[in-house]
Design an enzyme around this catalytic site. Structure first.
Site, PDB file in Angstrom:
ATOM      1  N   ASP A  67       0.858  -1.189   0.000  1.00  0.00           N
ATOM      2  CA  ASP A  67       0.000   0.000   0.000  1.00  0.00           C
ATOM      3  C   ASP A  67       0.896   1.241   0.000  1.00  0.00           C
ATOM      4  O   ASP A  67       2.116   1.127   0.096  1.00  0.00           O
ATOM      5  CB  ASP A  67      -0.922   0.006   1.230  1.00  0.00           C
ATOM      6  CG  ASP A  67      -0.164  -0.280   2.514  1.00  0.00           C
ATOM      7  OD1 ASP A  67       0.984   0.179   2.660  1.00  0.00           O
ATOM      8  OD2 ASP A  67      -0.712  -0.966   3.397  1.00  0.00           O
ATOM      9  N   ASP A  69       1.658   5.062   1.632  1.00  0.00           N
ATOM     10  CA  ASP A  69       1.416   6.013   2.719  1.00  0.00           C
ATOM     11  C   ASP A  69       1.881   7.389   2.273  1.00  0.00           C
ATOM     12  O   ASP A  69       2.925   7.535   1.644  1.00  0.00           O
ATOM     13  CB  ASP A  69       2.185   5.581   3.977  1.00  0.00           C
ATOM     14  CG  ASP A  69       1.808   4.171   4.417  1.00  0.00           C
ATOM     15  OD1 ASP A  69       0.630   3.939   4.734  1.00  0.00           O
ATOM     16  OD2 ASP A  69       2.691   3.292   4.411  1.00  0.00           O
ATOM     17  N   ASP A 146      10.342   4.795  12.405  1.00  0.00           N
ATOM     18  CA  ASP A 146      11.056   3.723  13.107  1.00  0.00           C
ATOM     19  C   ASP A 146      12.435   3.410  12.515  1.00  0.00           C
ATOM     20  O   ASP A 146      13.460   3.680  13.134  1.00  0.00           O
ATOM     21  CB  ASP A 146      10.178   2.460  13.252  1.00  0.00           C
ATOM     22  CG  ASP A 146       9.521   2.000  11.954  1.00  0.00           C
ATOM     23  OD1 ASP A 146       9.795   2.587  10.888  1.00  0.00           O
ATOM     24  OD2 ASP A 146       8.734   1.031  12.006  1.00  0.00           O
TER      25      ASP A 146
HETATM   26  P1  ATP Z   1       4.227  -2.441   5.148  1.00  0.00           P
HETATM   27  O1  ATP Z   1       3.071  -1.536   4.828  1.00  0.00           O
HETATM   28  O2  ATP Z   1       4.910  -3.005   3.990  1.00  0.00           O
HETATM   29  O3  ATP Z   1       3.888  -3.443   6.181  1.00  0.00           O
HETATM   30  P2  ATP Z   1       5.330  -0.024   6.192  1.00  0.00           P
HETATM   31  O4  ATP Z   1       6.743   0.344   6.495  1.00  0.00           O
HETATM   32  O5  ATP Z   1       4.632   0.796   5.162  1.00  0.00           O
HETATM   33  O6  ATP Z   1       5.338  -1.554   5.836  1.00  0.00           O
HETATM   34  P3  ATP Z   1       3.205   0.772   7.925  1.00  0.00           P
HETATM   35  O7  ATP Z   1       2.746   0.111   9.166  1.00  0.00           O
HETATM   36  O8  ATP Z   1       2.306   0.869   6.759  1.00  0.00           O
HETATM   37  O9  ATP Z   1       4.554   0.015   7.537  1.00  0.00           O
HETATM   38  O10 ATP Z   1       3.695   2.212   8.359  1.00  0.00           O
HETATM   39  C1  ATP Z   1       4.029   3.216   7.431  1.00  0.00           C
HETATM   40  C2  ATP Z   1       5.226   4.001   7.917  1.00  0.00           C
HETATM   41  O11 ATP Z   1       4.914   4.653   9.154  1.00  0.00           O
HETATM   42  C3  ATP Z   1       6.450   3.181   8.224  1.00  0.00           C
HETATM   43  O12 ATP Z   1       7.217   2.926   7.073  1.00  0.00           O
HETATM   44  C4  ATP Z   1       7.182   4.059   9.216  1.00  0.00           C
HETATM   45  O13 ATP Z   1       7.840   5.114   8.563  1.00  0.00           O
HETATM   46  C5  ATP Z   1       6.040   4.644  10.010  1.00  0.00           C
HETATM   47  N1  ATP Z   1       5.720   3.810  11.194  1.00  0.00           N
HETATM   48  C6  ATP Z   1       4.815   2.811  11.254  1.00  0.00           C
HETATM   49  N2  ATP Z   1       4.778   2.265  12.477  1.00  0.00           N
HETATM   50  C7  ATP Z   1       5.686   2.926  13.213  1.00  0.00           C
HETATM   51  C8  ATP Z   1       6.096   2.852  14.568  1.00  0.00           C
HETATM   52  N3  ATP Z   1       5.582   1.948  15.394  1.00  0.00           N
HETATM   53  N4  ATP Z   1       7.042   3.718  14.977  1.00  0.00           N
HETATM   54  C9  ATP Z   1       7.553   4.643  14.143  1.00  0.00           C
HETATM   55  N5  ATP Z   1       7.208   4.763  12.874  1.00  0.00           N
HETATM   56  C10 ATP Z   1       6.277   3.929  12.393  1.00  0.00           C
HETATM   57 MG    MG Z   2       2.561   0.696   4.570  1.00  0.00          MG
END
Ligand code: ATP
Ligand code: MG
Length: 451
Positions: A67, A69, A146
């Site tokens: 997805d 963001d 993160d």
């Molecule tokens: P995926 O969607 O592939 O699982 P993602 O990295 O996009 O991985 P998401 O949970 O969609 O993970 O979160 C989007 C973004 O928000 C992350 O890439 C990170 O930059 C930030 N983020 C998400 N969760 C946290 C957290 N617990 N602490 C700090 N930053 C976070």
């Molecule tokens: Mg994501």
């Protein structure tokens, strides 16, 4: 509220590395239409708009993002005013969801350090961030993410890539690195430990030593995480096609036992290999199904992960009293409700999970009409798959699993003879036991023609 390290904001903000469009491989052709709509629209309204997080990371790695963001300087309320199809979600971390049918583009407002004069809406309890709705600049936002690989921004204004934390270098090196002081960042949000494991498995990256070290010690912090959030996180961990590796890594860091203490207690004690074999095979099966785009259900996943404590408790209860049905109800109820306090398994999965367990003893009854009734049960297929796993792991006689495999494909004539022989097989020892008990003798081995 004490803040240091990544929270202390602008003073530490490095100047970013900016990679202009011709020097990186992110093309608009690979970004979803809906995400582009959101980015352009925000831009039209004079807001900043960047793609960030997993979308950018996966595009740079040549993977297809799950997805997209978006990060912006518009507040959630401002985002809502721009998009009709927008809902604000989350109290702990307020976000805007822009809906396009079933597709959702998540829009997050830049989080700030709260170090300036403006009132900070961030709440820490014992170092853990329980609410973070303090807004700020993109530089501050980068430092509050993160991992470095998750903090790269794709700027829709000029299609450049913006890197404040050497994330590109870590992507190239295949490295998971927390931004800032690892221990502090895990304490702020212990779920980051699970995310480290998830990204390491998903991307095949290594967790760099400073980020890895606290994983061995900080597992108990997961006790403070809401059970509903852990359920969501566990699905991301185990339903993404690499669940077996996740299981092994979580155990390696001692994190699995925090999430499934009853299971870990069985696995750690067991001198026989089959409980580990059972869980491993179950997870490997799920991984294969996901890779083949077949459906998977959390009911089966949790049935696999919690089976060993259920089975052991069941055996214990069976030694005390008679009915298998009662013993299974009790055992599964106990294990499920204890697990529930750590991981909130929604009822729509918890009930079928327990059915998968309770059908296991019914699968042993092959006589008369029972098998015919059982195969029409809505959970039969899952229970049968579960039985196959148990047989593969050496927990039950493979003959039983083979019988059910055959029964499902058999003609009505074959079925009749299969259930018939089953009836005779069961009757004989029963009669014998009665007479043996009556005469005070040990039951004799059944032999042909003695009924
Ligand atoms: P995926 O969607 O592939 O699982 P993602 O990295 O996009 O991985 P998401 O949970 O969609 O993970 O979160 C989007 C973004 O928000 C992350 O890439 C990170 O930059 C930030 N983020 C998400 N969760 C946290 C957290 N617990 N602490 C700090 N930053 C976070
Ligand atoms: Mg994501």
């Amino acid at each position: 509220m004490q803040e240091s390290g990544p929270l202390s904001g602008k003073a530490q903000t490095p100047s970013p590395v900016i990679i202009p469009r011709p020097e990186h491989n992110i093309s608009r052709a690979n970004i979803s239409e809906n995400a582009l709509k959101v980015l352009y629209r925000l831009r039209q309204e004079s807001f900043k708009a960047h793609l960030v997080g997993g979308g950018v990371r996966d595009l740079l790695l040549g993977h297809e993002p799950k997805d997209f963001d978006v990060a912006t300087d518009a507040t959630p309320e401002q985002v809502r005013q721009v998009f009709r199809n927008c809902r604000l979600i989350g109290r702990r971390f307020r976000l805007a969801h822009v809906h396009f049918g079933r597709d959702i583009v998540e829009v997050a407002t830049f989080r700030g350090s709260g170090a300036d004069d403006e009132p900070a809406d961030r709440l820490l309890e014992n170092g853990m961030i329980v609410r973070d709705n303090t807004y700020g600049t993109i530089e501050e936002d980068a430092l509050r993410r993160d991992f470095t690989i998750n903090a790269l921004y794709y700027d829709i204004a000029d299609f450049s890539l913006v890197d404040y934390v050497n994330g590109l270098e870590d992507i190239k090196a295949g490295r998971i690195r927390l931004i800032g002081d690892p221990e502090q960042r895990y304490r702020e949000d212990p779920v980051r430990m699970l995310r480290a494991v998830r990204f390491a498995c998903k991307l095949g990256f290594t967790v760099e030593p400073a980020t890895e070290k606290p994983l061995f010690d900080l597992g108990p912090l997961l006790e403070d995480i809401a059970a509903a959030r852990l359920f969501d996180e566990l699905l991301k961990l185990f339903h993404s096609g690499y669940g077996l590796e996740v299981f092994e890594k979580l155990r390696h860091y001692g994190l699995f036992g925090q999430l499934f203490p009853a299971t870990e207690a069985c696995l750690a004690l067991e001198d026989q290999a089959f409980p580990i074999t059972f869980v491993s095979r179950g997870l490997a099966n799920t991984d294969k199904r996901i890779q083949a785009s077949k459906p998977v259900t959390p009911a089966f996943l949790f049935a696999v992960l919690l089976w060993e404590p259920v089975r052991q408790r069941f055996e214990q209860l069976m030694a005390e009293e008679g009915s298998a049905h009662e013993a299974m109800l009790l055992a599964s109820g106990e294990v499920a409700s204890r697990q529930q306090s750590i991981v909130a398994i929604p009822k729509r999965f918890g009930l079928p999970m327990r059915e998968i367990w309770s059908l296991q003893s019914r699968l042993e009854q092959r006589e008369g009409k029972r098998p015919y009734r059982l195969i029409t049960h809505p959970r039969f297929r899952a229970a049968y798959d579960f039985l196959l796993l148990r047989a593969e792991a050496g927990e039950v006689d493979p003959e039983l699993a083979e019988w059910w495999t055959k029964f499902q494909d058999a003609s009505s004539q074959e079925r009749a003879s299969m259930t018939d022989s089953g009836r005779r097989r069961r009757r004989r020892p029963r009669r014998r036991r009665k007479s043996a008990q009556a005469s005070g003798e040990a039951p004799a081995e059944p032999s042909a023609g003695s009924s």
